[in-house]
Design an enzyme around this catalytic site. Structure first.
Site, PDB file in Angstrom:
ATOM      1  N   ASN A  17       0.900  -1.271   0.081  1.00 36.62           N
ATOM      2  CA  ASN A  17      -0.255   0.164  -0.107  1.00 36.62           C
ATOM      3  C   ASN A  17       0.909   1.291  -0.271  1.00 36.62           C
ATOM      4  O   ASN A  17       0.413   2.177  -0.734  1.00 36.62           O
ATOM      5  CB  ASN A  17      -0.836   0.022   1.107  1.00 36.62           C
ATOM      6  CG  ASN A  17      -2.086  -0.983   1.107  1.00 36.62           C
ATOM      7  OD1 ASN A  17      -2.562  -1.360   0.007  1.00 36.62           O
ATOM      8  ND2 ASN A  17      -2.443  -1.523   2.091  1.00 36.62           N
ATOM      9  N   GLY A  47      12.327  -3.216  -5.026  1.00 35.32           N
ATOM     10  CA  GLY A  47      12.666  -4.527  -4.444  1.00 35.32           C
ATOM     11  C   GLY A  47      11.239  -5.320  -4.025  1.00 35.32           C
ATOM     12  O   GLY A  47      10.456  -4.381  -3.382  1.00 35.32           O
ATOM     13  N   LYS A 107       8.733   0.922  11.779  1.00 34.83           N
ATOM     14  CA  LYS A 107       8.552   1.362  13.292  1.00 34.83           C
ATOM     15  C   LYS A 107       9.327   0.239  14.068  1.00 34.83           C
ATOM     16  O   LYS A 107      10.013   0.438  15.234  1.00 34.83           O
ATOM     17  CB  LYS A 107       7.361   1.694  13.646  1.00 34.83           C
ATOM     18  CG  LYS A 107       6.272   0.657  13.448  1.00 34.83           C
ATOM     19  CD  LYS A 107       5.055   0.873  13.832  1.00 34.83           C
ATOM     20  CE  LYS A 107       3.860   0.071  13.302  1.00 34.83           C
ATOM     21  NZ  LYS A 107       3.725   0.127  11.785  1.00 34.83           N
ATOM     22  N   GLU A 131      10.499   9.619   9.400  1.00 34.56           N
ATOM     23  CA  GLU A 131       9.363  10.299  10.043  1.00 34.56           C
ATOM     24  C   GLU A 131       8.037   9.613   9.852  1.00 34.56           C
ATOM     25  O   GLU A 131       7.194   9.422  10.665  1.00 34.56           O
ATOM     26  CB  GLU A 131       9.076  11.521   8.984  1.00 34.56           C
ATOM     27  CG  GLU A 131       7.952  12.277   9.424  1.00 34.56           C
ATOM     28  CD  GLU A 131       8.155  13.196  10.836  1.00 34.56           C
ATOM     29  OE1 GLU A 131       7.168  12.743  11.562  1.00 34.56           O
ATOM     30  OE2 GLU A 131       8.805  14.121  10.769  1.00 34.56           O
ATOM     31  N   VAL A 134       6.295   6.944  12.811  1.00 38.78           N
ATOM     32  CA  VAL A 134       5.338   7.068  13.729  1.00 38.78           C
ATOM     33  C   VAL A 134       4.454   7.975  13.468  1.00 38.78           C
ATOM     34  O   VAL A 134       4.531   9.325  12.743  1.00 38.78           O
ATOM     35  CB  VAL A 134       6.064   7.847  14.960  1.00 38.78           C
ATOM     36  CG1 VAL A 134       5.123   8.245  16.154  1.00 38.78           C
ATOM     37  CG2 VAL A 134       7.447   6.943  15.559  1.00 38.78           C
ATOM     38  N   GLY A 136       2.095   8.023  10.886  1.00 39.35           N
ATOM     39  CA  GLY A 136       1.700   8.391   9.407  1.00 39.35           C
ATOM     40  C   GLY A 136       2.098   9.596   8.729  1.00 39.35           C
ATOM     41  O   GLY A 136       3.191   9.810   9.069  1.00 39.35           O
ATOM     42  N   ASP A 203       2.535  -2.271  18.811  1.00 39.36           N
ATOM     43  CA  ASP A 203       2.794  -1.289  17.417  1.00 39.36           C
ATOM     44  C   ASP A 203       2.925   0.087  18.357  1.00 39.36           C
ATOM     45  O   ASP A 203       3.937   0.729  17.931  1.00 39.36           O
ATOM     46  CB  ASP A 203       1.607  -1.215  16.747  1.00 39.36           C
ATOM     47  CG  ASP A 203       1.561  -0.038  15.908  1.00 39.36           C
ATOM     48  OD1 ASP A 203       2.258  -0.319  14.925  1.00 39.36           O
ATOM     49  OD2 ASP A 203       1.016   0.723  15.930  1.00 39.36           O
ATOM     50  N   LYS A 207       6.495   2.800  18.697  1.00 39.91           N
ATOM     51  CA  LYS A 207       6.521   4.224  18.335  1.00 39.91           C
ATOM     52  C   LYS A 207       6.786   5.131  19.687  1.00 39.91           C
ATOM     53  O   LYS A 207       7.343   5.997  19.454  1.00 39.91           O
ATOM     54  CB  LYS A 207       4.935   4.635  17.880  1.00 39.91           C
ATOM     55  CG  LYS A 207       4.638   4.057  16.651  1.00 39.91           C
ATOM     56  CD  LYS A 207       3.311   4.239  16.092  1.00 39.91           C
ATOM     57  CE  LYS A 207       2.889   3.287  14.898  1.00 39.91           C
ATOM     58  NZ  LYS A 207       1.518   3.447  14.476  1.00 39.91           N
ATOM     59  N   GLY A 309      -2.289   4.255   6.580  1.00 40.58           N
ATOM     60  CA  GLY A 309      -2.671   4.059   5.145  1.00 40.58           C
ATOM     61  C   GLY A 309      -1.799   4.433   4.308  1.00 40.58           C
ATOM     62  O   GLY A 309      -0.802   5.307   4.604  1.00 40.58           O
TER      63      GLY A 309
END
Length: 441
Positions: A17, A47, A107, A131, A134, A136, A203, A207, A309
């Site tokens: 995505n 890749g 992350k 950047e 963490v 998005g 997760d 972060k 996203g």
């Protein structure tokens, strides 16, 4: 520079995505990006784990030989969006050691190996940007490393996982239980088939480790982060929270604390907590993220937006890519790792917080005083008590529910209190123990 046209050669690792959006933006915004950078970006290769010609990109760009791709002489910057920790770590180290700057959204890797990667980047005199690792598209890393570089950050707290925030928001707004809200999140694509990393806080802990490392100039890994998941939060907890003027959020909290001896320490922790409705994080709902930074001179700053996203995360990746490419053109470098403070990690037992304890008790005289006595013995001050009768399916009284809200106490004192309450004959069940954040009463 990579060739006579002064193009900046880019290798993209991963075409999911995020990776597909990164490639799309590079191609569709080529002239605009070239104007911002001072040279055109050129994707040299992509890749992937499995070469499949039906990937929406020219087939000659695809390769499953990651090692060869990151070693190419015409590649200046490697963008890693494939995860997980391996083989990404090996590929990034190889790229850095060969003088390629790296942009990553990984992350888990940054939380585990940021020090190793930063040292490799420093040794090779290249950039390492992350950047997108963490929150998005929300710019958090750059403000901490640059905008607030002259200030002293004392606290970073936020909602950094969209899946858990969606689930908790649904439970709050609809009265649904955890299982139903999780099922809805899965149906909408917010929750993975295996949601463990999200709902158990892994997760968010990764972060938190990244944020704490940057904010407090100290290397913090995921293993240093205290973590509790939110699977045990119930509809009854939300009802109690509403009665107290609160909601419940899964928070990542990074804090600079000073103990009684004047020793500064770093605390990094993740857990579900009651948040007063007037606090800015209380109104962050759905799959959105928000991070509140508190600094001595700047005061309170809040960053809010899409935390996940493909397109939002790709936006953060492209921001880093532009910075790395500009540095290549101009001969400069971005901020290096800042680890001068080297503060020790504070164990969770030392952390002072307010608490909410929900328990079922026998419905008879003296119960409340017995419960209160256990708090008093450990010097945990009670701020508020709510008691209500319980009835069985036949409408007969079958006990009572007591909700206790404390003033600030250490985690160690509260844990001892809860253990003692569980041993009381009058206490039938300890339903839940949650922290109360956003207030210091």
């Amino acid at each position: 520079m990579s060739d006579a046209k002064n193009e900046i050669g880019v290798a993209v690792l991963g075409l999911g995505n995020v990776g597909s959006q990164v490639v799309r933006i590079i191609e569709e915004s080529a002239s605009d990006l070239a104007a911002r950078i001072g040279a055109p970006l050129k994707v040299r290769g992509i890749g992937v784990r499995r070469v499949d010609t039906d990937r929406g990109v020219p087939a000659d760009l695809l390769t499953d030989n990651i090692e060869e791709l990151v070693s190419r002489d015409d590649v200046d910057i490697v963008v890693e969006v494939m995860g997980p920790v391996e083989p990404a770590r090996k590929a990034i180290l190889a790229a850095l050691e060969q003088g390629k700057s790296v942009v990553t959204a990984n992350k888990a890797l940054m939380a585990a190996s940021a020090g190793e990667l930063a040292a490799a980047a420093e040794s090779a005199h290249v950039d390492l940007y992350f950047e997108a690792a963490v929150a998005g598209a929300i710019p958090v890393i750059r403000p901490l490393t640059q905008s607030l570089a002259g200030d002293t950050v004392v606290r970073v707290a936020g909602i950094v996982n969209g899946t858990t925030n969606y689930i908790l928001s649904e439970m709050d707004s609809t009265g649904a239980d955890y299982a139903s809200a999780l099922a809805d999140a899965g149906a909408l694509g917010y929750a993975e088939a295996d949601p463990t990393a999200d709902v158990e806080g892994f997760d968010a802990a990764a972060k938190a480790a990244i944020l704490a490392s940057i904010a407090f100039h100290t290397r913090v890994t995921s293993d240093d982060v205290y973590r509790e998941g939110m699977t045990k939060v119930s509809a009854a907890d939300f009802a109690s929270a509403r009665a107290l003027g609160c909601t419940i959020k899964l928070l990542a909290i990074c804090e600079r604390i000073t103990d009684n001896e004047g020793q500064e320490r770093v605390s990094a922790r993740v857990y579900p907590a009651l948040v007063p409705l007037e606090h800015p994080l209380a109104s962050v709902n759905g799959a959105f993220n928000a991070v509140v930074v508190e600094a001595e001179a700047a005061g309170r700053l809040m960053f809010y937006g899409q935390g996940a996203g493909g397109a939002p995360t790709a936006s953060a990746v492209l921001g880093d890519l532009v910075m790395a490419a500009r540095n290549r053109v101009q001969g400069g470098r971005g901020p290096r790792e800042s680890k001068y403070a080297k503060l020790p990690i504070a164990p969770i037992g030392l952390i002072p917080t307010r608490y909410y304890v929900n328990m079922n008790v026998a419905d008879r005289p003296g119960v409340l005083s017995a419960v209160a006595a256990e708090f008093s013995k450990r010097e945990v001050s009670i701020a508020e008590v709510r008691q209500e009768g319980m009835v069985d399916e036949g409408g007969q009284r079958c006990g009572a529910r007591i909700v206790v809200v404390t003033h600030q106490a250490t985690d160690a004192a509260l844990s001892e209190t809860v253990a003692a309450l569980a041993d009381l004959d009058v206490v039938q069940d300890i339903n839940s123990v949650l922290r109360l954040e956003g207030t210091t009463e």
